[in-house]
Design a protein around this motif. Sequence first.
Motif, short mmCIF file in Angstrom:
data_model
loop_
_atom_site.label_atom_id
_atom_site.label_comp_id
_atom_site.label_asym_id
_atom_site.label_seq_id
_atom_site.Cartn_x
_atom_site.Cartn_y
_atom_site.Cartn_z
N LEU A 179 3.68 0.79 2.64
CA LEU A 179 3.30 -0.11 3.71
C LEU A 179 3.14 -1.52 3.16
O LEU A 179 2.40 -1.71 2.18
CB LEU A 179 1.97 0.33 4.34
N TYR A 181 0.84 -1.18 0.00
CA TYR A 181 0.00 0.00 0.00
C TYR A 181 0.88 1.23 0.00
O TYR A 181 2.00 1.22 0.51
CB TYR A 181 -0.91 0.03 1.24
N PHE A 206 -8.45 4.69 11.39
CA PHE A 206 -8.92 4.33 10.06
C PHE A 206 -9.81 3.09 10.15
O PHE A 206 -9.43 2.09 10.76
CB PHE A 206 -7.75 4.01 9.13
N PHE A 225 -10.30 1.93 2.53
CA PHE A 225 -10.24 2.71 3.76
C PHE A 225 -11.21 3.89 3.73
O PHE A 225 -11.49 4.46 2.67
CB PHE A 225 -8.83 3.27 3.96
N GLY A 226 -11.66 4.25 4.91
CA GLY A 226 -12.28 5.55 5.09
C GLY A 226 -11.20 6.61 5.14
O GLY A 226 -10.01 6.31 5.14
N ARG A 264 -9.49 11.94 13.12
CA ARG A 264 -8.38 12.44 13.93
C ARG A 264 -8.88 12.79 15.31
O ARG A 264 -9.68 13.72 15.45
CB ARG A 264 -7.74 13.64 13.22
N GLN A 268 0.90 5.31 1.17
CA GLN A 268 0.21 6.29 2.00
C GLN A 268 0.89 7.65 1.85
O GLN A 268 2.08 7.78 2.12
CB GLN A 268 0.19 5.88 3.47
N LEU A 280 -4.19 0.95 -2.12
CA LEU A 280 -3.53 -0.23 -2.64
C LEU A 280 -2.62 0.14 -3.80
O LEU A 280 -3.04 0.78 -4.75
CB LEU A 280 -4.57 -1.26 -3.12
N ARG A 298 -0.83 12.06 5.95
CA ARG A 298 -2.12 12.33 6.60
C ARG A 298 -3.33 11.85 5.78
O ARG A 298 -4.44 12.31 6.00
CB ARG A 298 -2.25 13.81 6.94
N LYS A 299 -3.07 10.96 4.83
CA LYS A 299 -4.18 10.42 4.04
C LYS A 299 -4.36 8.93 4.34
O LYS A 299 -3.49 8.31 4.95
CB LYS A 299 -3.88 10.58 2.54
N GLU A 300 -5.47 8.38 3.85
CA GLU A 300 -5.66 6.96 4.02
C GLU A 300 -4.77 6.18 3.05
O GLU A 300 -4.49 6.64 1.95
CB GLU A 300 -7.14 6.58 3.81
N PRO A 301 -4.34 4.96 3.45
CA PRO A 301 -3.54 4.13 2.54
C PRO A 301 -4.35 3.71 1.32
O PRO A 301 -5.58 3.52 1.40
CB PRO A 301 -3.18 2.91 3.40
#
Lengths: 109, 111
Positions: free
Chosen positions: A87, A36, B90, B102-103, B107, A38, A46, A41-44
């Motif tokens: 990741l 993954y 998450f 993922f969402g 925070r 990332q 794929l 500060r964002k979501e991972p």
Amino acid sequence: RKEVEQDPGPFNVPEGATVAFNCTYSNSASQSFFWYRQDCRKEPKLLMSVYSSGNEDGRFTAQLNRASQYISLLIRDSKLSDSATYLCVVESNTGKLIFGQGTTLQVKP
Amino acid sequence: NAGVTQTPKFRILKIGQSMTLQCTQDMNHNYMYWYRQDPGMGLKLIYYSVGAGITDKGEVPNGYNVSRSTTEDFPLRLELAAPSQTSVYFCASSPPGGELFFGEGSRLTVL
């Protein structure tokens, strides 16, 4: 020993370089493997799944070594936009998805 | 095309307060997960679920509770907030052995 281990880096490389990351896992019964990406500060998201025979997607190549229990990610011709945290994710035989700590890549001009 | 929706996106709690992080997915995925990510660290699995009515502990379950009454929803409950629970949370869902979706993350700061 941690279930999934990665070198956190950071790896600082110039544009155009080839860089490789490894990820070791402890459970020999692990079934599925993923890389993954990332961004800060964002979501991972794929990047790619890792298949037993190895797989390639453009500049990215992923490989699995079951005997030594590691997966690898190779990035060729690095771009500035490749700067991110990578990741590795390992699925245990109970369905849990376990993340490594992540490896930070900084590609410099 | 919502995917995985988490609420709230930001929250500040006082020590000892309780709250629930909501997570909903519309992809009919059996598997759902809650992870936390501390600054500069990877994602740590808190709880996961392989289907409605089934939940199990991950690596760091202490201080949290979950329930899975429907396929779509997987709320995470913090009962007595502590500063150590300051993190980004998450939620994710996946089909068995498949890609995690993922969402956008929640925070949470505990002061």
